[in-house]
Design an enzyme around this catalytic site. Structure first.
Site, PDB file in Angstrom:
ATOM      1  CB  SER A  81     -14.479  48.258 -48.094  1.00 23.44           C
ATOM      2  OG  SER A  81     -13.332  47.478 -47.823  1.00 23.44           O
ATOM      3  CE  LYS A  84     -12.937  46.179 -51.312  1.00 20.94           C
ATOM      4  NZ  LYS A  84     -12.974  45.429 -50.055  1.00 20.94           N
ATOM      5  CB  SER A 139     -15.832  43.854 -48.319  1.00 22.51           C
ATOM      6  OG  SER A 139     -15.191  45.094 -48.494  1.00 22.51           O
ATOM      7  CE  LYS A 255     -18.081  46.809 -50.113  1.00 21.98           C
ATOM      8  NZ  LYS A 255     -17.818  46.568 -48.664  1.00 21.98           N
TER       9      LYS A 255
END
Length: 495
Positions: A81, A84, A139, A255
């Site tokens: 993820s 992203k 997320s 993140k």
């Protein structure tokens, strides 16, 4: 003659600017031995980094782009993820925060299930800003897909193409995106170095910094949800949502990422003492992503420091007491960008660096770029920029009615001298003397150049006159010879 004069004047100006602004090509103080600088380069050592368990890791300084630590940084890996970050960056660059994002059937039904999501419904509508908070904090995969469709104008593949184009633009060489959220895909890979480059670009955006630095956020009721939707940041170095054991006081955002194929991945931003660092770890075991990131941040903050270039660079100036270098005199027209920085090991000095001048990015305002290296690594750059001053007023005299910086300093020194401070009187006299010497040297240089041009013109004129006189003499000789021969012919009765 006019063409020759123009060419000579142009050459003179180019040489004067090149010497005056950049000094000699090697970037070291006058009189310094080149071999000494080479010895410094060989002696420059990069600190040895710590051991980490991550399969790949990179720490990059955000201001300079210098990589402070790396481990297997160029191997393409599943990013999960942290993908992203690119999705959010492209949305911020291409859309307004108040635009309405519509959730299609594909966004909802193919991106929830066992993946991370916030349970959006078919045909639900949210603003882009709300979607981006859901993407970066929770997320949410369905929000990421809906945003990709929105930014691509309804064409999801177009957005994927935008992701790869942006990666190439940023200099990524071991990256290929095939989706917007990081779900497992053999054709979806990123290297740790490339992820640092993407993250560095993202952190430049003020809205991105605000989102990743937010601990909690609430989405108000939508057309499909009557109640607000609370969001919590899952990055444990900035948020205590999942416990306080991994909180890091210098963390400003990041993140998280995880899939069974990728393992744990993590991108983290931290700031300390004016230094912003980006840490990327990939292929970590559970919990290892946080311990590795803390270890790497502590190592880098302890072993590196930033230098402002304009405040430290003096190798383009004459270090002798006369202070009459051409670079100093030309600073009315060019200066080093005051915001430029380089990063070095904590035990290194600014003078330990080597520099070269690069002209690839020149423009109306940028005359060239000083590229700094240490121990064989590039550690930062600094643009030499124009100040907007008019060259016609320099160096043969300042405009009438203006007061220069040196004049102001002299005036202040003179006022200080009136207080009876003998030490300041001596300093003032020395400053005025140095200034006079510098101006005299400039006048001598200018006079010499002008004199040389005049001599060349005089020689050119004399040469042309001599040639004309010689041609006239040859013409007279030919006519005289013809007349003489005709007379001889007539006397012999040839007519």
């Amino acid at each position: 003659m006019k063409k020759i004069l123009k060419r000579m004047t142009g050459i003179f100006l180019c040489v004067a600017m090149a010497v005056g602004i950049f000094g000699t090509t090697p970037a070291f103080a006058e009189g310094e031995d080149v071999s000494a600088q080479n010895t410094q380069a060989q002696a420059a050592q990069w600190p040895t980094g710590p051991e980490v368990q991550a399969s790949s890791a990179v720490v990059m300084d955000a201001s300079t782009g210098t990589v402070l630590f790396e481990k297997d940084a160029d191997t393409p890996r599943y990013p999960a993820s942290i993908t992203k970050i690119m999705t959010t960056l492209l949305a911020l660059e291409n859309c307004s925060l108040d635009e309405v994002v519509h959730f299609s059937a594909t966004a909802v039904y193919e991106n929830e299930g066992g993946t991370s999501h916030i349970a959006r419904d078919l045909d639900e509508e949210m603003t882009l800003e709300q979607c981006l908070y859901a993407i970066m904090l929770e997320s949410a995969n369905e929000c990421s897909y809906a945003v990709a469709e929105h930014v691509g104008g309804g064409d999801y593949q177009k957005f994927i193409d935008m992701m790869n184009a942006k990666a190439a633009e940023l200099g990524c060489t071991n990256t290929h995106f095939n989706n917007c959220n990081g779900l497992p895909d053999p054709n979806h890979v990123v290297s740790a170095r490339d992820m640092a480059l993407i993250s560095r670009e993202a952190i430049k955006n003020s809205m991105f910094r605000k989102i990743v630095g937010t601990v909690r956020y609430e989405i108000p009721p939508t057309n499909k949800h009557a109640d607000p939707t609370p969001l919590n940041n899952h990055h444990q170095m900035i948020s205590a949502y999942k416990g306080r054991q991994n909180l890091y006081e210098y963390c400003v955002g990041g993140k998280t990422g995880w899939t069974s194929d990728a393992g744990n991945t993590l991108v983290t931003f931290a700031e300390k003492d004016g230094m912003t660092l980006i840490c990327v770890v990939m292929g970590c075991s559970a919990g290892g992503q946080y311990s590795d990131t803390r270890t790497l941040f502590d190592y880098c903050f302890d072993n590196f420091k930033l230098f402002n270039v304009s405040q430290n660079e003096n190798r383009y100036e004459n270090t002798q007491s006369t202070g009459n270098s051409l670079f100093t005199e030309w600073n009315a027209f060019a200066k080093v960008d005051s915001t430029a920085q380089i990063i070095l090991p904590a035990n290194a000095n600014f003078a330990d660096t080597q520099t070269e001048v690069n002209y690839d990015q020149t423009s109306d305002s940028i005359l060239g770029t000083l590229v700094y290296s240490y121990g064989g690594r590039q550690v930062g750059t600094a643009n030499v920029v124009t100040t907007g001053a008019k060259i016609t007023a320099y160096p043969f005299g300042e405009k009438s009615g203006t007061v220069s910086k040196n004049d102001n300093q002299t005036e202040l020194s003179e006022k200080s001298a009136e207080t009876g401070n003998d030490a300041q009187n001596k300093n003032t006299s020395a400053t005025k003397s140095n200034t006079q010497i510098s101006k005299k040297k400039l006048l001598l240089i200018g006079g010499g150049v002008v004199g040389a041009i005049i001599v060349v013109l005089i020689i050119w004129l004399l040469y042309n006159n001599i040639r004309r006189i010689h041609r006239r003499k040859e013409g007279r000789d030919r006519r005289f010879k013809t007349i003489k021969n005709n007379r001889k012919w007539n006397k012999r009765g040839g007519r």
